[in-house]
Design a protein around this motif. Structure first.
Motif, short mmCIF file in Angstrom:
data_model
loop_
_atom_site.label_atom_id
_atom_site.label_comp_id
_atom_site.label_asym_id
_atom_site.label_seq_id
_atom_site.Cartn_x
_atom_site.Cartn_y
_atom_site.Cartn_z
N TRP A 12 -45.91 -2.39 -9.91
CA TRP A 12 -44.80 -1.48 -9.86
C TRP A 12 -43.68 -1.90 -10.73
CZ3 TRP A 12 -45.65 2.82 -7.73
CH2 TRP A 12 -46.40 2.78 -6.60
N ARG A 13 -43.59 -3.07 -11.30
CA ARG A 13 -42.27 -3.31 -12.11
C ARG A 13 -42.88 -2.59 -13.40
NH1 ARG A 13 -42.45 -7.14 -15.99
NH2 ARG A 13 -44.14 -8.35 -15.03
N ASN A 14 -44.35 -2.84 -13.93
CA ASN A 14 -44.90 -2.43 -15.13
C ASN A 14 -44.79 -0.63 -14.90
OD1 ASN A 14 -45.21 -4.58 -16.34
ND2 ASN A 14 -47.16 -4.88 -15.60
N GLU A 21 -36.81 -9.69 -16.16
CA GLU A 21 -35.23 -10.13 -16.14
C GLU A 21 -34.64 -8.91 -15.86
OE1 GLU A 21 -31.97 -11.32 -19.39
OE2 GLU A 21 -33.78 -10.69 -20.20
N GLN A 22 -34.93 -7.53 -16.00
CA GLN A 22 -34.17 -6.51 -15.65
C GLN A 22 -34.33 -6.27 -14.03
OE1 GLN A 22 -36.39 -3.68 -18.04
NE2 GLN A 22 -34.46 -3.12 -19.40
N LEU A 23 -35.53 -6.64 -13.56
CA LEU A 23 -35.72 -6.58 -12.22
C LEU A 23 -35.05 -7.61 -11.32
CD1 LEU A 23 -37.06 -5.31 -9.80
CD2 LEU A 23 -39.00 -6.90 -10.11
N ALA A 24 -35.07 -8.69 -11.97
CA ALA A 24 -34.33 -9.81 -11.26
C ALA A 24 -32.62 -9.48 -11.30
CB ALA A 24 -34.37 -11.21 -12.22
N ASN A 25 -32.21 -8.91 -12.52
CA ASN A 25 -31.01 -8.66 -12.46
C ASN A 25 -30.56 -7.63 -11.25
OD1 ASN A 25 -30.22 -10.29 -14.39
ND2 ASN A 25 -30.52 -8.57 -15.90
N LEU A 26 -31.44 -6.36 -11.20
CA LEU A 26 -31.21 -5.36 -10.20
C LEU A 26 -31.35 -5.92 -8.57
CD1 LEU A 26 -33.39 -2.52 -12.13
CD2 LEU A 26 -30.80 -2.58 -11.34
N LEU A 27 -32.10 -6.96 -8.49
CA LEU A 27 -32.18 -7.57 -7.35
C LEU A 27 -31.51 -8.68 -6.91
CD1 LEU A 27 -36.31 -7.35 -6.66
CD2 LEU A 27 -34.46 -5.61 -6.23
N TYR A 56 -37.84 0.47 -5.38
CA TYR A 56 -38.81 1.43 -5.90
C TYR A 56 -38.90 2.76 -5.31
CZ TYR A 56 -39.72 -2.24 -9.54
OH TYR A 56 -39.75 -3.16 -10.49
N GLN A 57 -38.43 2.86 -4.26
CA GLN A 57 -38.36 3.99 -3.45
C GLN A 57 -40.00 4.20 -2.99
OE1 GLN A 57 -36.12 6.91 -5.67
NE2 GLN A 57 -34.36 6.30 -4.67
N LEU A 58 -40.66 3.30 -2.61
CA LEU A 58 -42.09 3.54 -2.35
C LEU A 58 -42.35 4.54 -0.99
CD1 LEU A 58 -43.47 -0.22 -2.86
CD2 LEU A 58 -43.06 1.58 -4.59
N ASN A 59 -43.19 5.31 -1.16
CA ASN A 59 -43.61 6.14 0.05
C ASN A 59 -44.22 5.08 1.04
OD1 ASN A 59 -46.20 5.66 -0.83
ND2 ASN A 59 -46.23 7.60 -1.87
N GLU A 60 -44.66 5.79 2.09
CA GLU A 60 -45.24 5.05 3.14
C GLU A 60 -46.46 4.30 2.92
OE1 GLU A 60 -46.13 6.23 7.91
OE2 GLU A 60 -46.96 7.39 6.47
N ARG A 61 -47.25 5.07 2.09
CA ARG A 61 -48.72 4.40 1.85
C ARG A 61 -48.29 3.19 1.13
NH1 ARG A 61 -51.10 7.53 -2.80
NH2 ARG A 61 -49.22 6.58 -3.87
#
Length: 271
Positions: A12-14, A21-27, A56-61
């Motif tokens: 999902w990150r890719n 680093e970007q994901l870490a800052n956001l979280l 990531y606004q993941l859907n139910e699946r």
């Protein structure tokens, strides 16, 4: 060891073209923590999993897959098959139930409550339990237990009953859903279960199909019951909603003519 959560997180990150680093800052965590999550060196908290799902606004699946990969149980919101937005599913299910003819077929919910039946199914159970009992019972499993009373192979019958009971009883223990307990109590009341049914069921492999003996045209007939899970939105049968099962009965003796069952059919509200 398979690091399913870490692989999904990296996926999902890719997919969103983010660096660790970007994901870490956001979280609001360290880059090292993201790295260790992806390599499986640390286990995510349930809060962290839900934070990533929201980010990531993941859907139910996809949220279900990520949650299961992290080892956490799912919170599934039941859906009513009769709701307006599932009209397409009702139509598809009706086509499937009717297409099974001349083989008896029914559609049931997670508790075994009957939703749809075809004419051959009505004919089968009219002969097996009588019209009054058929109209007074709304649960497939209860009807099957009642219908198997006259079966000569008591061992096979008890094994089948034990397996059905085990599946429903464990659903109750896992989910805490009292409606499962209601069904289990009804099955227990039929007195068709062996006293040691947990041991009997534990010694057998779970099955999606099994053979029971019922009366067809006043003769005992072995019928293979094949169960197919039907779901609307989930990624897999065990988490899809609404959780429905299409049960079809097939004669193990191919020379047995099941078309006679439709001639035994009476009016039924679920036809």
């Amino acid at each position: 060891m398979n690091n399913a959560f870490g692989q999904l997180l990296r996926f999902w990150r890719n997919a969103h073209e983010q660096s660790q680093e970007q994901l870490a800052n956001l979280l609001q965590v360290s880059t090292r923590h993201i790295s260790r999550l992806e390599t499986g060196n640390v286990h995510p908290s349930e809060t962290m999993v839900q934070t990533i799902v929201a980010h990531y606004q993941l859907n139910e699946r996809d949220s279900h897959n990520l949650t299961m990969a992290a080892g956490y149980s799912l919170t599934v919101v039941p859906q009513d098959i009769h709701s307006p937005n599932l009209r397409w599913l009702r139509k598809a299910a009706r086509l499937s139930v009717d297409a099974a003819s001349p083989n008896p077929a029914s559609l049931v919910d997670r508790y075994g409550r009957l939703i749809m039946v075809n004419r051959a199914w009505v004919g089968l159970f009219v002969e097996a339990v009588g019209t009054d009992a058929l109209l007074n019972h709304d649960n497939l499993y209860v009807l099957m237990f009642e219908a198997m009373r006259e079966a000569t192979d008591k061992v096979r019958t008890q094994r089948t009953c034990a397996l059905i009971m085990m599946a429903l009883h464990q659903e109750w223990l896992i989910t805490g859903d009292e409606q499962y307990k209601v069904v289990c109590d009804r099955l227990q009341a039929t007195q068709m279960l062996p006293d040691d049914w947990p041991k009997v069921a534990a010694s057998l492999d779970p099955m999606t199909s099994y053979v029971i003996t019922l009366q067809v045209n006043n003769q005992p007939a072995d019928l293979l019951i094949v169960n197919q899970i039907i779901g609307a939105t989930g990624p897999a049968s065990y988490i899809s909603e609404p959780k429905l099962t299409l049960s079809a009965f097939y004669a193990t003796n191919q020379a047995l003519d099941l078309t006679i069952l439709e001639r035994h059919c009476t009016q039924h509200p679920l036809l």
